[in-house]
Design a protein around this motif. Structure first.
Motif, PDB file in Angstrom:
ATOM      1  N   ASN A  84      52.226  71.889 115.429  1.00 26.80           N
ATOM      2  CA  ASN A  84      52.661  70.518 115.669  1.00 26.80           C
ATOM      3  C   ASN A  84      54.172  70.457 115.872  1.00 26.80           C
ATOM      4  OD1 ASN A  84      50.033  69.575 115.267  1.00 26.80           O
ATOM      5  ND2 ASN A  84      50.343  69.455 113.047  1.00 26.80           N
ATOM      6  N   ASN A 102      49.309  60.622 109.013  1.00 29.14           N
ATOM      7  CA  ASN A 102      50.021  61.903 108.915  1.00 29.14           C
ATOM      8  C   ASN A 102      49.507  62.979 109.859  1.00 29.14           C
ATOM      9  OD1 ASN A 102      51.666  60.964 106.734  1.00 29.14           O
ATOM     10  ND2 ASN A 102      49.961  61.306 105.337  1.00 29.14           N
ATOM     11  N   GLY A 103      48.399  62.709 110.549  1.00 30.96           N
ATOM     12  CA  GLY A 103      47.815  63.720 111.422  1.00 30.96           C
ATOM     13  C   GLY A 103      48.519  63.820 112.770  1.00 30.96           C
ATOM     14  N   TYR A 104      48.136  64.839 113.518  1.00 31.88           N
ATOM     15  CA  TYR A 104      48.714  65.099 114.846  1.00 31.88           C
ATOM     16  C   TYR A 104      47.594  65.260 115.863  1.00 31.88           C
ATOM     17  CZ  TYR A 104      53.370  65.956 112.879  1.00 31.88           C
ATOM     18  OH  TYR A 104      54.580  65.815 112.251  1.00 31.88           O
ATOM     19  N   VAL A 122      49.523  61.086 115.289  1.00 28.03           N
ATOM     20  CA  VAL A 122      48.404  60.207 115.659  1.00 28.03           C
ATOM     21  C   VAL A 122      48.803  58.742 115.541  1.00 28.03           C
ATOM     22  CG1 VAL A 122      46.086  59.467 114.982  1.00 28.03           C
ATOM     23  CG2 VAL A 122      46.638  61.895 115.048  1.00 28.03           C
ATOM     24  N   ARG A 171      44.108  59.533 105.540  1.00 28.08           N
ATOM     25  CA  ARG A 171      45.444  60.107 105.544  1.00 28.08           C
ATOM     26  C   ARG A 171      45.789  60.657 106.925  1.00 28.08           C
ATOM     27  NH1 ARG A 171      48.582  62.331 101.418  1.00 28.08           N
ATOM     28  NH2 ARG A 171      46.834  62.132  99.961  1.00 28.08           N
ATOM     29  N   TRP A 172      44.793  61.164 107.645  1.00 27.86           N
ATOM     30  CA  TRP A 172      45.032  61.746 108.967  1.00 27.86           C
ATOM     31  C   TRP A 172      45.552  60.702 109.947  1.00 27.86           C
ATOM     32  CZ3 TRP A 172      42.653  61.063 113.837  1.00 27.86           C
ATOM     33  CH2 TRP A 172      42.975  62.033 114.791  1.00 27.86           C
ATOM     34  N   ASP A 187      40.841  62.074 103.092  1.00 24.85           N
ATOM     35  CA  ASP A 187      41.505  62.879 104.124  1.00 24.85           C
ATOM     36  C   ASP A 187      41.482  62.242 105.511  1.00 24.85           C
ATOM     37  OD1 ASP A 187      42.163  64.763 102.231  1.00 24.85           O
ATOM     38  OD2 ASP A 187      40.348  65.948 102.537  1.00 24.85           O
ATOM     39  N   PRO A 188      40.359  61.673 105.979  1.00 23.69           N
ATOM     40  CA  PRO A 188      40.371  61.029 107.298  1.00 23.69           C
ATOM     41  C   PRO A 188      41.352  59.851 107.373  1.00 23.69           C
ATOM     42  CG  PRO A 188      38.120  61.489 106.632  1.00 23.69           C
ATOM     43  CD  PRO A 188      38.980  61.749 105.434  1.00 23.69           C
ATOM     44  N   THR A 202      50.514  56.749 104.811  1.00 25.90           N
ATOM     45  CA  THR A 202      51.520  57.809 104.755  1.00 25.90           C
ATOM     46  C   THR A 202      51.567  58.461 103.380  1.00 25.90           C
ATOM     47  OG1 THR A 202      52.844  56.627 106.393  1.00 25.90           O
ATOM     48  CG2 THR A 202      53.949  58.349 105.126  1.00 25.90           C
ATOM     49  N   ASN A 243      50.712  75.022 112.059  1.00 25.74           N
ATOM     50  CA  ASN A 243      49.690  74.170 112.671  1.00 25.74           C
ATOM     51  C   ASN A 243      49.948  73.858 114.145  1.00 25.74           C
ATOM     52  OD1 ASN A 243      51.842  72.345 112.450  1.00 25.74           O
ATOM     53  ND2 ASN A 243      51.027  71.471 110.554  1.00 25.74           N
TER      54      ASN A 243
END
Length: 360
Positions: free
Chosen positions: A50, A177-179, A185, A173-174, A170-171, A252, A48
């Protein structure tokens, strides 16, 4: 620049408490490097793009502590304290998880916004309860926030029916945990909030009024400052920031553990604020110093895990580091060491010569 000027500038820099926090962070990282020379190495995940590595993990872990430390610094600057931030985190996490579980749409941005918004509204209400008890009822901040500290987890258990609630979105969680541009993030969001709060309190009269309340409430009232409204605002801000920290924490793993979420983080927040140079007696505060303290706490927690310190010895290890840092911050302690080092060479230590010896 002359050597004397540089020495004086260095002394002035060392008087700033947050500098010693930075020194402690560097020392802990070097300690980890001694165990594993590749500890500070960063790499790019080919899947990905990251960044991954121990430093990234520390930044992610620091985000919730940054939020509650900033809120705590504002509260302590008024001469108060907020012991309820950990419980508010649990309530915010419980509200968001229950909302998303009932909504059931795992990919909806609207559900994510609704969960975050509801969690922050509830957190603001809980912060307002603290503010009303302190500013209008007149209870001691320690007592009023201790009440919510105990009642908050009970409220979280009522919301979740005493169970650990999980959800899928998912949003949401992002957020944890997202980048973004290769950086977590959650840390970018926390850093942006810290900068925003710092600009608000330092580029306006708000920071000075908060400090005035902490230094002398009666004099600030005579100067035209309305302490009640400011106290209410400060406690609401602390509640909202704790709610953001709660969202970050549960996002998380997408599960709220009512007994563990935010557990004893109020103590980490207080430590971070003190390390940053804010006096527990109220008055002058430092948002940047609180941020450094939060990063130190996160680095210390990760160091404990990396070094394999047993869970029974972890509190003692953390206590030793904090005590050493506080001693280094103390000008009296540093002055004592300097005096002991110089005392054998001082002129006063040389016995005076008599007139006969001089004539001879």
């Amino acid at each position: 620049m002359s050597a004397a000027v540089r020495a004086e500038a260095l002394k002035e820099l060392l008087r700033k408490p947050f500098v010693w926090g930075i020194v402690a962070i560097v020392a802990l990282l070097l300690l980890n490097v001694l165990k594993d020379p590749g500890y500070l190495a960063l790499s790019i995940n080919p899947a990905n793009g990251n960044l991954v590595g121990n430093l990234i993990d520390i930044l992610r872990a620091a985000a919730p502590i940054l939020m509650i430390a900033v809120g705590m610094s504002l509260v302590i600057a008024t001469g108060g304290i907020d012991l309820s931030v950990g419980s508010v985190m649990a309530v915010a996490g419980a509200v968001s998880m229950e909302f998303m579980k009932s909504a059931g749409d795992s990919g909806s941005v609207g559900v994510m916004l609704g969960a975050v918004g509801l969690a922050l509204i509830v957190s603001a209400v809980l912060g307002a309860v603290n503010g009303v008890l302190v500013a209008y009822v007149g209870l001691q901040p320690f007592i009023s926030t201790l009440i919510l500290m105990l009642a908050g987890r009970g409220l979280a258990k009522v919301i979740t029916s005493g169970q650990n609630t999980s959800a899928s979105n998912d949003p949401f969680r992002w957020i944890a945990n997202g980048y973004l541009i290769g950086v977590p993030v959650v840390f970018l969001l926390a850093a942006a909030i810290v900068v925003a709060v710092g600009l608000i309190v330092r580029r306006s009269a708000l920071g000075l009024m908060i400090e005035a309340i902490g230094i002398n409430p009666k004099a600030s009232r005579m100067a035209g400052i309305k302490p009640r409204g400011l106290l209410l605002t400060v406690y609401i801000s602390s509640g909202v920031l704790a709610g953001i920290a709660g969202v970050m924490s549960v996002g998380t793993v997408m599960t709220v553990d009512v007994s563990r979420t935010g557990y004893q983080l109020e103590l980490d927040a207080i430590l971070a604020v003190v390390i940053g140079g804010t006096s527990l007696a109220g008055g002058k505060f430092s948002i940047g110093g609180a941020a450094v303290g939060a990063l130190l706490i996160a680095t210390l927690d990760k160091t404990v895990l990396f070094l394999g310190v047993s869970s029974s010895a972890t509190p003692a290890f953390k206590a030793i580091v904090i005590v050493v840092l506080c001693l280094l911050q103390s000008e009296r302690v540093r002055g004592w060491f300097v005096q002991r080092r110089r005392s054998p060479r001082t002129p006063s230590a040389i016995p005076a010569r008599s007139e006969e010896e001089v004539a001879a």
